[in-house]
Design an enzyme around this catalytic site. Structure first.
Site, PDB file in Angstrom:
ATOM      1  N   LYS A 121      -0.596  -3.745   9.215  1.00  0.00           N
ATOM      2  CA  LYS A 121       0.809  -3.588   8.805  1.00  0.00           C
ATOM      3  C   LYS A 121       1.518  -2.790   9.883  1.00  0.00           C
ATOM      4  O   LYS A 121       1.095  -1.676  10.213  1.00  0.00           O
ATOM      5  CB  LYS A 121       0.897  -2.878   7.453  1.00  0.00           C
ATOM      6  CG  LYS A 121       2.309  -2.784   6.880  1.00  0.00           C
ATOM      7  CD  LYS A 121       2.252  -2.257   5.444  1.00  0.00           C
ATOM      8  CE  LYS A 121       3.628  -2.308   4.779  1.00  0.00           C
ATOM      9  NZ  LYS A 121       4.521  -1.242   5.279  1.00  0.00           N
ATOM     10  N   CYS A 162       3.055   3.880   8.940  1.00  0.00           N
ATOM     11  CA  CYS A 162       3.501   5.133   8.319  1.00  0.00           C
ATOM     12  C   CYS A 162       4.346   5.937   9.307  1.00  0.00           C
ATOM     13  O   CYS A 162       3.887   6.265  10.403  1.00  0.00           O
ATOM     14  CB  CYS A 162       2.304   5.961   7.864  1.00  0.00           C
ATOM     15  SG  CYS A 162       2.783   7.500   7.031  1.00  0.00           S
ATOM     16  N   ALA A 167       7.574  -2.251  -2.052  1.00  0.00           N
ATOM     17  CA  ALA A 167       7.032  -0.906  -2.247  1.00  0.00           C
ATOM     18  C   ALA A 167       7.886  -0.160  -3.269  1.00  0.00           C
ATOM     19  O   ALA A 167       7.559  -0.113  -4.448  1.00  0.00           O
ATOM     20  CB  ALA A 167       6.981  -0.151  -0.908  1.00  0.00           C
ATOM     21  N   GLU A 168       9.021   0.398  -2.837  1.00  0.00           N
ATOM     22  CA  GLU A 168       9.878   1.142  -3.760  1.00  0.00           C
ATOM     23  C   GLU A 168      10.382   0.272  -4.903  1.00  0.00           C
ATOM     24  O   GLU A 168      10.506   0.724  -6.034  1.00  0.00           O
ATOM     25  CB  GLU A 168      11.064   1.751  -3.005  1.00  0.00           C
ATOM     26  CG  GLU A 168      10.727   3.023  -2.261  1.00  0.00           C
ATOM     27  CD  GLU A 168      11.970   3.803  -1.871  1.00  0.00           C
ATOM     28  OE1 GLU A 168      13.068   3.210  -1.850  1.00  0.00           O
ATOM     29  OE2 GLU A 168      11.844   5.006  -1.593  1.00  0.00           O
ATOM     30  N   PRO A 224       0.856  -1.197   0.000  1.00  0.00           N
ATOM     31  CA  PRO A 224       0.000   0.000   0.000  1.00  0.00           C
ATOM     32  C   PRO A 224       0.884   1.237   0.000  1.00  0.00           C
ATOM     33  O   PRO A 224       1.747   1.395   0.867  1.00  0.00           O
ATOM     34  CB  PRO A 224      -0.766  -0.129   1.328  1.00  0.00           C
ATOM     35  CG  PRO A 224       0.134  -0.929   2.213  1.00  0.00           C
ATOM     36  CD  PRO A 224       0.880  -1.875   1.302  1.00  0.00           C
ATOM     37  N   MET A 225       0.720   2.105  -0.981  1.00  0.00           N
ATOM     38  CA  MET A 225       1.551   3.304  -1.097  1.00  0.00           C
ATOM     39  C   MET A 225       0.648   4.493  -1.375  1.00  0.00           C
ATOM     40  O   MET A 225      -0.162   4.460  -2.302  1.00  0.00           O
ATOM     41  CB  MET A 225       2.576   3.119  -2.215  1.00  0.00           C
ATOM     42  CG  MET A 225       3.553   1.981  -1.953  1.00  0.00           C
ATOM     43  SD  MET A 225       4.581   1.559  -3.374  1.00  0.00           S
ATOM     44  CE  MET A 225       3.438   0.592  -4.373  1.00  0.00           C
ATOM     45  N   VAL A 226       0.782   5.528  -0.576  1.00  0.00           N
ATOM     46  CA  VAL A 226      -0.087   6.696  -0.697  1.00  0.00           C
ATOM     47  C   VAL A 226      -0.018   7.264  -2.108  1.00  0.00           C
ATOM     48  O   VAL A 226       1.053   7.627  -2.602  1.00  0.00           O
ATOM     49  CB  VAL A 226       0.299   7.773   0.335  1.00  0.00           C
ATOM     50  CG1 VAL A 226      -0.592   9.008   0.173  1.00  0.00           C
ATOM     51  CG2 VAL A 226       0.168   7.226   1.751  1.00  0.00           C
ATOM     52  N   ASN A 261       8.167  -7.102   4.817  1.00  0.00           N
ATOM     53  CA  ASN A 261       8.361  -5.910   3.990  1.00  0.00           C
ATOM     54  C   ASN A 261       9.741  -5.331   4.297  1.00  0.00           C
ATOM     55  O   ASN A 261      10.090  -5.160   5.458  1.00  0.00           O
ATOM     56  CB  ASN A 261       7.261  -4.896   4.284  1.00  0.00           C
ATOM     57  CG  ASN A 261       7.351  -3.641   3.420  1.00  0.00           C
ATOM     58  OD1 ASN A 261       6.892  -2.594   3.822  1.00  0.00           O
ATOM     59  ND2 ASN A 261       7.929  -3.732   2.238  1.00  0.00           N
TER      60      ASN A 261
END
Length: 478
Positions: A170, A131, A257-258, A41-43, A233
């Site tokens: 998470k 976050c 993610a990245e 999940p990435m904003v 992660n």
């Protein structure tokens, strides 16, 4: 997709046409295909169009998360909700499942109200407890809830008791493995049936991100009930890292993610190197094609759409699959743009526009990218094998040779017997590849930052080039 904010809200889970038994733990995990690869999940980054692209380049049962949504705004603001969640398209063709919807929250009623709106359209609802950014501190959510265990328990248990779909969470690790385990057990006891563990602490971000601690993740996996599904992660830049992480930690799946943002084929297992490291022009063309085929038809943003008001057109233009295009292209092209600054400047000025072709400005930049990649390959053709396929980016490392300072990255790759060997990987700049965030020592050596020092007020201060960044607690919380 973006819709009229005055339109009625999606049906709640209680209004779903059929009532099905709620699956939990491994039974639930198996019901969604036991995914080993997960898009994080990435904003404003893991939106519908990007998820479709990622699924095309990943194993067929890859799990994707939505971006993190703010639960109070989602529950109370129709415009925010319409600009965030593409519920009608999740089960269309191509399907966007399995999908978990993530929220940040600090109010159980707000979280439940938001979750009820998405439950009929997803496989699980996830609570963001990871976050680490200043905005999360200011809003009191994400990793800044990790000291308030009673609130976390209330948030998760409220969903678990009232939703027809499972609840997941998470988290980030805490200062010690033992304290991290206490924390994880609390989250699980509250009702989280899947736990994603980011192997970094809340303080590890930016240049201080450092390496994720797989040992702590392994410790949690060992001491948590086997019925609880655990995802890891952190440190996933290459496809080989998935198997390495699972072997090192014992987790059920691995999240990126990245790594995914810079190469949507990060999970690709094909023996064709071109599929594992697609050309930046080809994958960008595919990405814009997905937006054009699966997003624009539902928006009708052409100038001839006379039935829509100006406000409706503006709202449609803010669709979550349109607003991140520029950011996605910057990441896909992160190795190309420093070489071709004119293209970087063109991209910086680009945006979706209402008209006959909403993507016209991005298409113009892509054409320039295609030209420079074509010119490069004509001047320096890739080395191919007898089958005409690119031979790949890896070369063996001579154990007796000095490797420091040479081009490329040293990567561990598997042997047929399950052991690993080191190779030097040099991915051409015109192919998708991970972004390496400099570790603190490297950033200091390059002048991007200086060693932190205590100010008179006890704050930590660091310098970046000519720009000084003072990290004061009161500023972060302002």
């Amino acid at each position: 997709m973006a819709v009229d904010p005055e339109a009625s809200a999606p049906a709640t889970d209680s209004e779903a046409p059929t009532k099905r038994r709620k699956l939990l733990g491994r039974e639930f995990y198996e019901s969604i295909g036991s995914p080993k690869t997960i898009v994080a999940p990435m904003v404003e980054q893991s939106e519908y169009a990007w998820r479709l692209l990622s699924r095309r380049h990943s194993p067929p049962n890859t799990l994707c998360y939505t971006p993190m949504f703010h639960s109070r705004l989602f529950a109370t603001t129709p415009t925010y909700r319409s600009q965030s969640f593409q519920a009608p398209l999740l089960d269309c063709s191509p399907p966007d499942r399995p999908t978990f919807v993530q929220f940040c929250a600090n109010s159980p009623p707000d979280l439940l109200a938001a979750a009820r709106l998405v439950a009929p359209h997803c496989d699980a609802v996830d609570l963001n407890l990871g976050c680490p950014q200043g905005i999360a501190r200011k809003g009191r959510y994400g990793a800044f809830l990790q000291e308030d265990w009673s609130l976390i328990t209330a948030l998760i248990s409220t969903l678990n008791q009232n939703l027809a779909v499972p609840v997941t969470a998470k988290i980030r690790i805490l200062d010690t493995p033992e304290r991290s385990l206490e924390y994880a057990r609390m989250v699980v006891a509250a009702g989280a049936t899947v736990l994603t563990v980011h192997g970094r602490t809340r303080e590890q971000k930016g240049h201080n991100t450092g390496m994720a601690d797989w040992d702590v993740i392994a410790y949690l996996r060992t001491h948590l009930p086997r019925e609880i599904v655990v995802f890891a992660n952190g440190n996933v830049l290459w496809q080989e890292d998935v198997a390495r992480c699972i072997a090192a930690t014992g987790v059920d799946g691995v999240m990126s993610a990245e790594g995914n943002l810079h190469n949507p084929a990060v999970f690709q297992t094909s023996g064709d190197w071109s599929k594992r490291f697609p050309r930046v022009d080809v994958v960008a063309r595919e990405y814009l094609g997905i937006v054009r085929a699966h997003v624009l038809p539902h928006l009708d943003l052409t100038e001839s759409a006379g039935k829509k008001s100006k406000r409706q057109m503006e709202i449609a233009l803010m669709d979550p699959s349109l607003t991140p295009i520029k950011s996605h292209l910057f990441k896909l092209w992160h190795t190309l743009l420093p070489r071709h600054t004119r293209i970087r400047d063109l991209l910086a000025r680009s945006a979706p526009r209402i008209g006959e072709d909403v993507l016209a400005q991005f298409e113009a930049v892509l054409e320039e990218v295609e030209k420079v990649v074509t010119d490069e390959l004509e001047a320096n053709p890739e080395h191919v094998g007898e089958d005409g396929m690119w031979v790949g980016p890896d070369t063996p490392i001579d154990e007796q040779a000095e490797t420091d300072g040479k081009e490329g990255i040293v990567v561990e790759v598997p042997n047929a017997d399950g052991t690993y060997r080191e190779v030097r990987r040099v991915v051409p700049w015109y192919r998708c590849q991970p972004y390496y965030r400099p570790l603190p020592a490297e950033a200091i050596a390059k002048g991007a930052m200086t060693a932190k020092k205590k100010t008179k007020k006890g704050a930590e201060e660091s310098e970046g080039g000519e720009k000084k960044k003072v990290k004061l607690e009161e500023k972060i919380g302002a």
